[in-house]
Design a protein around this motif. Structure first.
Motif, PDB file in Angstrom:
ATOM      1  N   UNK A 278       0.788  -1.235   0.000  1.00 48.73           N
ATOM      2  CA  UNK A 278       0.000   0.000   0.000  1.00 48.73           C
ATOM      3  C   UNK A 278       0.818   1.282   0.000  1.00 48.73           C
ATOM      4  N   UNK A 279       2.122   1.215  -0.197  1.00 47.88           N
ATOM      5  CA  UNK A 279       2.895   2.443  -0.395  1.00 47.88           C
ATOM      6  C   UNK A 279       2.462   3.081  -1.709  1.00 47.88           C
ATOM      7  N   UNK A 280       2.284   4.383  -1.700  1.00 42.45           N
ATOM      8  CA  UNK A 280       1.854   5.106  -2.898  1.00 42.45           C
ATOM      9  C   UNK A 280       2.791   6.262  -3.199  1.00 42.45           C
ATOM     10  N   UNK A 281       2.749   6.726  -4.443  1.00 44.88           N
ATOM     11  CA  UNK A 281       3.447   7.955  -4.818  1.00 44.88           C
ATOM     12  C   UNK A 281       4.941   7.832  -4.988  1.00 44.88           C
ATOM     13  N   UNK A 282       5.468   6.617  -5.238  1.00 46.42           N
ATOM     14  CA  UNK A 282       6.908   6.504  -5.458  1.00 46.42           C
ATOM     15  C   UNK A 282       7.269   7.132  -6.802  1.00 46.42           C
ATOM     16  N   UNK A 283       8.534   7.430  -6.998  1.00 50.93           N
ATOM     17  CA  UNK A 283       8.977   7.872  -8.314  1.00 50.93           C
ATOM     18  C   UNK A 283       8.862   6.696  -9.275  1.00 50.93           C
ATOM     19  N   UNK A 329       2.773  -5.560 -13.535  1.00 48.87           N
ATOM     20  CA  UNK A 329       1.931  -4.388 -13.723  1.00 48.87           C
ATOM     21  C   UNK A 329       0.481  -4.851 -13.651  1.00 48.87           C
ATOM     22  N   UNK A 330      -0.194  -4.504 -12.563  1.00 45.13           N
ATOM     23  CA  UNK A 330      -1.543  -5.006 -12.323  1.00 45.13           C
ATOM     24  C   UNK A 330      -2.530  -4.464 -13.352  1.00 45.13           C
ATOM     25  N   UNK A 331      -2.430  -3.196 -13.695  1.00 47.43           N
ATOM     26  CA  UNK A 331      -3.398  -2.572 -14.596  1.00 47.43           C
ATOM     27  C   UNK A 331      -3.257  -3.057 -16.028  1.00 47.43           C
ATOM     28  N   UNK A 332      -2.036  -3.315 -16.484  1.00 50.01           N
ATOM     29  CA  UNK A 332      -1.793  -3.721 -17.860  1.00 50.01           C
ATOM     30  C   UNK A 332      -1.598  -5.229 -17.992  1.00 50.01           C
ATOM     31  N   UNK A 333      -1.561  -5.909 -16.852  1.00 49.96           N
ATOM     32  CA  UNK A 333      -1.461  -7.363 -16.828  1.00 49.96           C
ATOM     33  C   UNK A 333      -0.214  -7.858 -17.569  1.00 49.96           C
ATOM     34  N   UNK A 388       0.398   3.935 -11.297  1.00 50.59           N
ATOM     35  CA  UNK A 388       0.062   2.549 -11.613  1.00 50.59           C
ATOM     36  C   UNK A 388       0.423   1.628 -10.452  1.00 50.59           C
ATOM     37  N   UNK A 389      -0.346   0.555 -10.346  1.00 57.38           N
ATOM     38  CA  UNK A 389      -0.142  -0.406  -9.268  1.00 57.38           C
ATOM     39  C   UNK A 389       0.718  -1.572  -9.757  1.00 57.38           C
ATOM     40  N   UNK A 390       1.680  -1.953  -8.925  1.00 53.87           N
ATOM     41  CA  UNK A 390       2.577  -3.064  -9.231  1.00 53.87           C
ATOM     42  C   UNK A 390       2.540  -4.085  -8.095  1.00 53.87           C
ATOM     43  N   UNK A 403      12.285 -21.562   3.759  1.00 53.54           N
ATOM     44  CA  UNK A 403      11.837 -20.844   2.586  1.00 53.54           C
ATOM     45  C   UNK A 403      10.532 -20.127   2.893  1.00 53.54           C
ATOM     46  N   UNK A 404      10.517 -18.803   2.708  1.00 46.79           N
ATOM     47  CA  UNK A 404       9.323 -18.007   2.945  1.00 46.79           C
ATOM     48  C   UNK A 404       8.875 -17.350   1.642  1.00 46.79           C
ATOM     49  N   UNK A 405       7.602 -17.017   1.572  1.00 46.97           N
ATOM     50  CA  UNK A 405       7.051 -16.325   0.415  1.00 46.97           C
ATOM     51  C   UNK A 405       6.572 -14.929   0.819  1.00 46.97           C
ATOM     52  N   UNK A 406       6.873 -13.952  -0.017  1.00 42.83           N
ATOM     53  CA  UNK A 406       6.487 -12.575   0.240  1.00 42.83           C
ATOM     54  C   UNK A 406       5.740 -12.029  -0.965  1.00 42.83           C
ATOM     55  N   UNK A 407       4.736 -11.166  -0.721  1.00 45.45           N
ATOM     56  CA  UNK A 407       3.975 -10.558  -1.799  1.00 45.45           C
ATOM     57  C   UNK A 407       3.365  -9.249  -1.316  1.00 45.45           C
ATOM     58  N   UNK A 408       3.395  -8.222  -2.154  1.00 45.02           N
ATOM     59  CA  UNK A 408       2.776  -6.945  -1.808  1.00 45.02           C
ATOM     60  C   UNK A 408       2.540  -6.141  -3.077  1.00 45.02           C
ATOM     61  N   UNK A 409       1.743  -5.100  -2.968  1.00 43.54           N
ATOM     62  CA  UNK A 409       1.516  -4.176  -4.081  1.00 43.54           C
ATOM     63  C   UNK A 409       1.863  -2.757  -3.644  1.00 43.54           C
ATOM     64  N   UNK A 410       2.354  -1.963  -4.573  1.00 45.22           N
ATOM     65  CA  UNK A 410       2.600  -0.545  -4.323  1.00 45.22           C
ATOM     66  C   UNK A 410       2.199   0.230  -5.561  1.00 45.22           C
ATOM     67  N   UNK A 411       2.064   1.551  -5.425  1.00 50.83           N
ATOM     68  CA  UNK A 411       1.576   2.386  -6.515  1.00 50.83           C
ATOM     69  C   UNK A 411       2.544   3.539  -6.765  1.00 50.83           C
ATOM     70  N   UNK A 412       2.893   3.748  -8.021  1.00 49.90           N
ATOM     71  CA  UNK A 412       3.779   4.848  -8.380  1.00 49.90           C
ATOM     72  C   UNK A 412       3.037   6.176  -8.377  1.00 49.90           C
TER      73      UNK A 412
END
Length: 417
Positions: A278-283, A329-333, A388-390, A403-412
Motif C-alpha cells: 500500500x505504499x503510494x506515490x513513489x517515483x 503491472x496489475x493494470x496492464x497485466x 500505476x499499481x505493481x 523458505x518463505x514467500x512474500x507478496x505486496x503491491x505498491x503504486x507509483x
C-alpha cells in the motif's frame, strides 16, 4: 526553488539531472541544465540542476571529548556566531515526514525530531549555502568542511558556519549524545532557474528530494537503517553566486538520522521491504546513482533508467537468498523484467559499498514499457508507468534453511523525467 508550471513539470525538472554519488566520490552533476516540457508539450525555459551527495554513515563514537584539547585541532569551530543560521522548518519537516512515513509504512519505527541533531544539520546546511552563495566551486564535496585553495575565503574556518571537518567532527564538537549509536547524513543541493521568477514552495521541493533519495538503492539503505530513531534536518535557500535573485534560486537539504539506546537494542524480526504493501506515490524511474547499481551491465541510466527499486532486508537473519521474483503491472497485466542485486552478484563486493548477506534489491528493467507520457522529450523509457499499481512477489531462503514467500503491491506517482 523549483520553477512554476505544474506538479508534472516539477517531477520532470527535479529528477532529470539527479546525480547521486557514493562514499568517497564527488557530487557533480553531469551535463548542462536541461529544458523541460510543460503540460502543453511546449518547451519551458525553466531549468534545474540537482545534486545529491553520497550517503555517509558515521561509525559509532563511543566517547566524546571532555575538553577543548581533546578535539581534533583542525576540526575545532572558530566561527562568527553573529551570523544568523537560516532554516525553512516547514520544508525540513516535509522531508522528515517523507522519510518517517516510508519507514513506518514498511514495519520500521518512525523518526522523531531531535533538536540537537537539527542544530547540527542546520549549521552544515548553512555552511554549504555560504559556499554556493559566495563562490562557484569547481571541486566541492558537500559532506566536508575542509578549506579548498581556490575558494579558501568561504571554506574551512573562514566560513562563518564551520562546525567540523566531517560528520564525525561535527558530532564530537556538538557533544552529541547519540553519536555512540551511529549517525547518517544525506544531502541534496539544487539550483533552479525561471525567467518568470515563479518558484514552487520549499516544502514541495524538499518532499521531492526525499522521494528521489528513496528511489536510489545505496541511499535508500542508509535511510532504512532499523537502528535509526531520531532525525534532524536543515533546509535553506540562497541566490547562487553571480546570479540574478529574481530568476535563480538554490536549495540545500541536509538530513541526519541517528540511532538511540532504545532503537539500537530493539530486535527487528522478519522481512521488511521498501516499497511495501500500500505504499503510494513513489517515483517511476532512477536516472543516476553512484555507486552505479547496474555497474557492469552496460546500461546507461541516463538514457535507460530502471524503475523504483525494491529493497529487501531481514536484520534477524545471517543470510537470505531471493528467488522466483515476479514484478507485475496489475493494470496492464504484464510482467516487468528484473535484475536481482544481492551479495552473490554484488558489483561492489569487497568494497565499502558491498551488500550484506541478509539484504537484496529487485531492480525493475523498464526498457520495453514505453512509459513516457505525451509531450516528453525523454524518449520511450521513463521507468515504470505513472500512477500505476505493481504487484511484487518473491521467495526468500533464510539462513539456507527456511523458505518463505512474500507478496505486496505498491503504486507509483506521476512519471518523473
Amino acid at each position: 526553488m523549483i520553477a512554476n508550471t505544474s506538479q508534472k513539470s516539477l517531477a520532470a525538472v527535479l529528477f532529470l539531472t539527479l546525480f547521486l554519488t557514493g562514499c568517497g566520490g564527488s557530487s557533480e552533476s553531469e551535463g548542462s541544465d536541461p529544458s523541460v516540457d510543460g503540460l502543453n508539450g511546449s518547451k519551458s525555459d525553466e531549468k534545474v540542476k540537482l545534486t545529491t551527495s553520497e550517503p555517509i554513515t558515521s561509525a559509532p563514537i563511543i566517547a566524546t571529548p571532555i575538553d577543548q584539547s581533546d578535539k581534533p585541532s583542525s576540526g575545532t569551530p572558530d566561527t562568527d556566531s553573529s551570523v544568523p543560521a537560516d532554516n525553512n522548518t516547514q520544508a525540513a519537516l516535509s522531508a522528515n515526514n517523507q522519510f518517517s512515513l516510508a519507514r513506518s509504512s514498511c514495519g520500521l519505527n518512525g523518526l522523531s525530531v531531535d533538536t540537537e541533531l537539527d542544530d547540527i544539520a542546520v549549521k552544515h546546511a548553512n555552511y554549504i549555502k555560504y559556499v554556493f552563495a559566495n563562490s562557484s566551486p569547481t571541486s566541492f564535496n558537500a559532506h566536508f568542511e575542509n578549506e579548498i585553495s581556490d575558494i579558501a575565503s568561504v571554506t574551512g574556518s573562514n566560513n562563518p558556519f564551520f562546525s567540523g571537518l566531517d560528520l564525525a567532527d561535527r558530532l564530537i564538537n556538538a557533544d552529541y549524545g547519540n553519536s555512540q549509536y551511529g549517525v547518517t547524513e544525506n544531502i541534496a543541493q539544487s539550483v533552479y532557474y525561471s525567467s518568470a521568477g515563479n518558484f514552487l514552495s520549499a516544502e514541495a521541493v524538499a518532499s521531492s528530494m526525499a522521494k528521489s533519495l528513496l528511489s536510489a538503492p545505496y541511499h535508500l539503505r542508509s535511510l532504512m537503517l532499523p537502528t535509526s530513531g531520531v532525525v534532524g534536518t536543515g533546509m535553506v535557500t540562497y541566490t547562487p553566486s553571480g546570479k540574478n535573485a529574481a530568476n535563480n534560486k538554490g536549495y540545500v537539504l541536509v538530513s541526519n538520522a541517528a540511532g538511540t539506546k532504545t532503537t539500537t537494542n530493539k530486535t527487528l524480526e522478519g522481512v521488511f521491504t521498501y516499497p511495501c504493501q500500500d505504499v503510494t506515490g513513489t517515483v517511476t524511474a532512477l536516472y543516476n546513482e553512484t555507486p552505479n547499481p547496474v555497474r557492469g551491465s552496460g546500461r546507461n541510466l541516463r538514457t535507460d533508467p530502471i524503475g523504483q527499486p525494491v529493497y529487501i532486508n531481514m536484520p534477524s537473519a545471517d543470510k537470505v537468498k531471493v528467488s522466483n521474483v515476479k514484478f507485475r503491472d496489475v493494470q496492464r497485466n504484464i510482467d516487468v523484467p528484473i535484475q536481482l542485486l544481492d551479495s552473490d552478484n554484488d558489483p561492489y563486493k569487497g568494497t565499502n559499498y558491498a551488500l550484506p548477506t541478509n539484504e537484496a534489491f529487485i531492480l525493475p528493467l523498464t526498457d520495453a514499457l514505453k512509459s513516457c507520457e505525451s509531450g516528453s522529450n525523454k524518449g520511450g523509457n521513463c521507468g515504470l508507468y505513472g500512477n500505476s499499481k505493481y504487484k511484487v512477489s518473491f521467495d526468500i531462503l533464510v539462513n539456507n534453511k527456511t523458505l518463505e514467500q512474500q507478496s505486496f503491491t505498491f503504486t507509483t506517482g506521476k512519471v518523473n523525467y
